[in-house]
Motif scaffolding. Structure first.
Motif, mmCIF file in Angstrom:
data_model
loop_
_atom_site.group_PDB
_atom_site.id
_atom_site.type_symbol
_atom_site.label_atom_id
_atom_site.label_comp_id
_atom_site.label_asym_id
_atom_site.label_seq_id
_atom_site.Cartn_x
_atom_site.Cartn_y
_atom_site.Cartn_z
ATOM 1 N N HIS A 13 31.598 53.772 45.479
ATOM 2 C CA HIS A 13 32.308 52.893 45.986
ATOM 3 C C HIS A 13 32.784 51.712 45.134
ATOM 4 C CE1 HIS A 13 34.213 49.718 48.752
ATOM 5 N NE2 HIS A 13 33.174 48.967 48.600
ATOM 6 N N SER A 14 31.746 51.701 44.103
ATOM 7 C CA SER A 14 31.877 50.535 43.046
ATOM 8 C C SER A 14 33.188 50.824 42.078
ATOM 9 C CB SER A 14 30.750 50.326 42.074
ATOM 10 O OG SER A 14 30.405 51.735 41.425
ATOM 11 N N LEU A 15 33.783 52.051 42.342
ATOM 12 C CA LEU A 15 34.911 52.465 41.527
ATOM 13 C C LEU A 15 36.244 52.001 42.204
ATOM 14 C CD1 LEU A 15 34.352 56.264 40.624
ATOM 15 C CD2 LEU A 15 33.962 54.014 39.347
ATOM 16 N N SER A 16 35.910 51.486 43.573
ATOM 17 C CA SER A 16 37.315 51.035 44.331
ATOM 18 C C SER A 16 37.945 49.559 43.621
ATOM 19 C CB SER A 16 36.947 50.676 45.641
ATOM 20 O OG SER A 16 36.615 51.798 46.287
ATOM 21 N N PRO A 17 37.290 48.669 43.142
ATOM 22 C CA PRO A 17 38.053 47.360 42.565
ATOM 23 C C PRO A 17 38.736 48.152 41.261
ATOM 24 C CG PRO A 17 35.885 46.892 43.131
ATOM 25 C CD PRO A 17 35.824 48.448 43.401
ATOM 26 N N VAL A 18 38.058 48.784 40.444
ATOM 27 C CA VAL A 18 38.816 49.073 39.400
ATOM 28 C C VAL A 18 40.127 50.020 39.399
ATOM 29 C CG1 VAL A 18 38.383 50.723 37.279
ATOM 30 C CG2 VAL A 18 36.652 49.230 37.947
ATOM 31 N N LEU A 19 39.944 50.954 40.465
ATOM 32 C CA LEU A 19 41.087 51.999 40.718
ATOM 33 C C LEU A 19 42.174 50.964 41.378
ATOM 34 C CD1 LEU A 19 39.403 54.965 41.759
ATOM 35 C CD2 LEU A 19 40.517 54.741 39.298
ATOM 36 N N GLY A 20 41.572 50.010 42.490
ATOM 37 C CA GLY A 20 42.586 49.003 43.039
ATOM 38 C C GLY A 20 43.490 48.247 41.930
ATOM 39 N N VAL A 21 42.766 47.837 41.038
ATOM 40 C CA VAL A 21 43.426 47.135 40.096
ATOM 41 C C VAL A 21 44.495 47.688 39.350
ATOM 42 C CG1 VAL A 21 43.212 45.824 37.530
ATOM 43 C CG2 VAL A 21 41.592 45.364 39.409
ATOM 44 N N LEU A 22 44.172 48.945 38.858
ATOM 45 C CA LEU A 22 45.203 49.953 38.381
ATOM 46 C C LEU A 22 46.385 50.225 39.319
ATOM 47 C CD1 LEU A 22 42.808 52.182 36.359
ATOM 48 C CD2 LEU A 22 44.119 50.342 35.300
ATOM 49 N N ARG A 28 36.805 40.489 44.013
ATOM 50 C CA ARG A 28 36.227 41.420 43.418
ATOM 51 C C ARG A 28 37.094 42.123 42.427
ATOM 52 N NH1 ARG A 28 33.634 45.237 48.518
ATOM 53 N NH2 ARG A 28 31.802 44.124 48.553
ATOM 54 N N GLN A 29 38.425 41.965 42.705
ATOM 55 C CA GLN A 29 39.551 42.590 41.799
ATOM 56 C C GLN A 29 39.444 41.837 40.528
ATOM 57 O OE1 GLN A 29 42.153 45.717 44.172
ATOM 58 N NE2 GLN A 29 43.060 44.248 43.253
ATOM 59 N N LEU A 30 39.610 40.552 40.812
ATOM 60 C CA LEU A 30 39.605 39.283 39.596
ATOM 61 C C LEU A 30 38.361 39.592 38.945
ATOM 62 C CD1 LEU A 30 40.873 36.333 41.448
ATOM 63 C CD2 LEU A 30 42.292 37.512 39.886
ATOM 64 N N PHE A 31 37.124 39.825 39.485
ATOM 65 C CA PHE A 31 35.890 40.087 38.374
ATOM 66 C C PHE A 31 36.396 41.185 37.807
ATOM 67 C CE2 PHE A 31 31.807 41.761 37.888
ATOM 68 C CZ PHE A 31 31.178 40.742 37.192
ATOM 69 N N ALA A 32 36.742 42.404 38.256
ATOM 70 C CA ALA A 32 36.939 43.658 37.824
ATOM 71 C C ALA A 32 37.820 43.301 36.338
ATOM 72 C CB ALA A 32 37.505 44.781 38.514
ATOM 73 N N GLU A 33 38.695 42.427 36.477
ATOM 74 C CA GLU A 33 39.713 42.121 35.427
ATOM 75 C C GLU A 33 39.279 41.204 34.473
ATOM 76 O OE1 GLU A 33 44.206 42.328 36.858
ATOM 77 O OE2 GLU A 33 42.931 41.721 38.443
ATOM 78 N N GLY A 34 37.852 40.694 34.704
ATOM 79 C CA GLY A 34 37.479 39.525 33.966
ATOM 80 C C GLY A 34 38.168 38.214 33.872
ATOM 81 N N LYS A 35 38.875 38.088 35.143
ATOM 82 C CA LYS A 35 39.395 36.769 35.419
ATOM 83 C C LYS A 35 38.678 35.622 35.975
ATOM 84 C CE LYS A 35 44.132 38.936 35.471
ATOM 85 N NZ LYS A 35 45.188 39.179 36.264
ATOM 86 N N VAL A 36 37.387 36.161 36.784
ATOM 87 C CA VAL A 36 36.676 35.371 37.221
ATOM 88 C C VAL A 36 35.298 35.702 37.018
ATOM 89 C CG1 VAL A 36 37.841 34.576 39.160
ATOM 90 C CG2 VAL A 36 36.422 36.269 39.470
ATOM 91 N N LEU A 93 31.914 35.574 41.992
ATOM 92 C CA LEU A 93 31.822 36.899 42.813
ATOM 93 C C LEU A 93 30.647 36.612 43.589
ATOM 94 C CD1 LEU A 93 32.566 39.890 43.101
ATOM 95 C CD2 LEU A 93 30.939 40.295 41.174
ATOM 96 N N LEU A 94 29.300 36.183 43.003
ATOM 97 C CA LEU A 94 28.348 35.967 43.916
ATOM 98 C C LEU A 94 28.617 34.999 45.200
ATOM 99 C CD1 LEU A 94 25.155 36.557 44.320
ATOM 100 C CD2 LEU A 94 24.809 34.761 42.637
#
Length: 607
Positions: free
Chosen positions: A490-499, A197-205, A210-211
């Motif tokens: 909850h969809s903010l969790s991956p974004v904030l987790g990356v930061l 999920r975090q890799l997807f949020a960063e655009g790396k996968v 993700l699916l």
């Protein structure tokens, strides 16, 4: 018998004291309806004929003859959602089991069951919280036929169980048993799911990766295996005594699951007013039950959504529960479980390590759980037992007294943490809650400039544009019950987790929810008064210094108080929630919703 912890005694007593009048009025109401004969004897002949017309011959004969009790079934079945799909076959199983003990079972009604996993980050999430209250009302309609002597409630997930409980308590002269479906078998390990999920949020996968990860995580019938609101519901039903012992986490489609369902039908028939062991739900649930629920929540690091649901459920039985009650119980309850998002393991691993039987046994030994609280089967003191099959039927034995895996489940004298990890947050910005059990100690205090957003989409857009690579406190407002129904964020969790993983100090302050999967980011949620009702967060501006102290429970604003008070609050523009996808139909719910600390419900039952 272990002496009860003084704080448990104190909180229980003050709930009883502050609720004295409302509880007395409630008990007067349900006791006035105590039946002195089978329910259908109160109906006229035409009423009874209608109630039996669709039955099989054996049920029809017994309903017309009024010689067997009738068990009503309220079901949340639908076949789109994994947690509720197993309920498709339950009514027939229950009907057969009821006949074995000279009872009739009928489906009294169905209730909607929406999935926050499907609507997460979508517009439909704005209906999620209020679906709890729709479920309560839909259950009431099913039970309003007044033809039942006991009720079995089939539901599992986020708002469904609290809604069913509210209805069960408003029909509190009826015995009620909650019948779960159980969690799906374990799939993709949770840390790997989070990584993708975090890799997807960063655009790396890409979306395909993700699916694939999501499908390997949520892969079959049953509840999602992480310890979010759905599985917290099941734990709470057990420690409140509304389940049979050990029913919470047996997988669907197993012989033991079927045997537990049959046993629930047998037990429902045994606890009607016409039997020798009458257990009406409204008297079974008392202040001890509610305190046990909060203690269980703290001991397992359960869902923050229950800071909304427990007060709403308690109110349905005439009890007034406050955030101070949660905070005080959290302070004395050790964290005994590490289940994702508080650790890598899932509820199947928790169950295998000793599960609910071990947990209840530890809390009883420590004087943290009130074993004399009533349950549908005996008292909570007997809920340190676990079910097993013997000759095809369910029996109970003492649960293990030693954890099978100390990385998942621990005794009270060797906890993961000395407290339950839920903080009451207070300060100039209002009151809210913060779940710190999944937040590392070094991340629990954040002092940084505010960046204000009025939608979760705006925050994600800022992240994608590269504007958030710094320390900051995200203030996401106009997300409360009166604004847009209090959707999960909850969809903010991956974004904030990356930061956070990049080394930034980040936190979230919102009048919305973060869900049972609240994770590693410090977040003050359910902040009230909410922005749409003129709460202080409506006056926060970009650059204001906010200090979120998850250790001390403080939500501070480093702005001159007179300057802050003189600011004009941001204006709420209710264009989105009032249009489309049925959201306009929920305007009355938004208008009349109580504050978050009172359950965010459009109806209350106090006084």
């Amino acid at each position: 018998m272990t002496k009860l912890h003084p704080k448990i005694e104190e909180v229980t007593a003050r709930i009883e004291s502050r609720s004295q009048d409302s509880r007395a009025a409630y008990l007067e109401m349900i006791r006035a309806r105590r039946p002195n004969a089978y329910a259908r004897t109160r109906l006229h002949e035409g009423n009874i004929a209608h109630a039996s017309a669709g039955c099989a011959v054996i049920e029809k004969a017994q309903i017309l003859g009024a010689s067997w009790p009738v068990i009503g079934i309220i079901t949340a079945y639908n076949d789109m959602l994994s947690a509720h799909a197993p309920f498709e076959t339950y009514p027939q199983l229950i009907r057969e089991a009821a006949r074995e003990v000279n009872a009739v079972a009928q489906v009294a009604g169905g209730v909607p069951a929406m999935c926050d996993g499907v609507t997460q980050g979508q517009e439909g999430m704005e209906l999620s919280l209020f679906s709890r209250d729709v479920i309560a009302m839909a259950s009431a309609i099913g039970l309003s036929h007044d033809a039942f002597d006991a009720v079995l409630h089939l539901g599992v997930c986020d708002k469904i169980v609290p809604g069913l409980v509210i209805a069960a308590l408003r029909f509190g002269w009826l015995p009620s048993i909650f019948v779960p479906a159980g969690p799906m078998p374990s799939g993709l390990p949770n840390p790997e799911k989070v990584r993708i999920r975090q890799l997807f949020a960063e655009g790396k996968v890409g979306r395909e990766a993700l699916l694939k990860a999501e499908s390997e995580s949520y892969h079959s019938q049953g509840t999602c295996t992480f310890y979010g609101t759905a599985n917290s519901n099941q734990m709470i039903m057990e420690v409140m005594g509304l389940h049979l012992p050990g029913a919470a986490f047996t997988n669907p489609g197993t012989p033991l699951r079927a045997a537990l369902t049959k046993a629930a039908a047998h037990r429902a028939a045994a606890i009607t007013a016409q039997g020798q062991d009458y257990r009406p739900a409204g008297e079974l649930i008392d202040a001890r039950s509610i305190v046990n629920a909060i203690v269980g929540l703290m001991a397992t690091g359960g869902s923050t959504n229950h800071a909304l649901h427990i007060p709403a459920m308690a109110a349905a039985a005439g009890f007034d529960v406050t955030m101070e009650d949660f905070a005080d119980l959290s302070h004395v309850t050790p964290l005994l479980a590490r289940i994702y998002p508080n650790g890598p393991s899932d509820v199947n691993h928790f169950h295998a390590a000793g599960g609910m039987g071990f947990l209840v046994g530890e809390l009883l030994k420590a004087g943290l759980m009130q074993g004399d609280a009533s349950a549908v089967m005996g008292s909570i003191a007997s809920y340190c037992h676990e079910p097993f099959l013997k000759d095809g039927a369910v029996e109970w034995r003492r649960a293990p007294e030693t954890s099978g895996d100390a990385e998942i489940l621990r005794p009270c004298d060797d906890p993961f943490s000395a407290d339950g990890g839920l903080r009451l947050m207070e300060g100039p910005l209002g009151r809210g809650v913060c779940k710190v059990s999944a937040v590392k100690a070094q991340n629990r205090i954040v002092e940084a400039p505010a960046i204000v957003f009025e939608t979760q989409e705006a925050l994600k857009e800022a992240f994608e544009a590269g504007r958030l690579d710094r320390d900051f406190v995200a203030v996401v407002r106009f997300q409360g019950p009166a604004a847009n129904g209090m959707p999960e964020l909850h969809s903010l969790s991956p974004v904030l987790g990356v930061l956070q993983d990049r080394g930034h100090k980040v936190a979230l302050v919102t009048d919305g929810r973060m869900s049972g999967a609240s994770g590693k980011i410090p977040a003050a949620i359910h902040v009230a008064p909410e922005a749409a009702r003129g709460g202080p967060i409506a006056r926060v501006q970009d650059g204001d210094i906010i200090r979120l102290d998850g250790e001390a429970g403080r939500l501070e604003l480093k702005v001159d108080p007179s300057e802050f008070a003189a600011r004009t609050p941001a204006e709420f523009r209710p264009n989105r929630p009032s249009m489309g996808l049925g959201r306009e139909m929920f305007d009355l719910f938004r208008q009349f919703a109580s504050t978050a600390d009172c359950g965010a419900s459009p109806f209350r039952f106090l006084g």
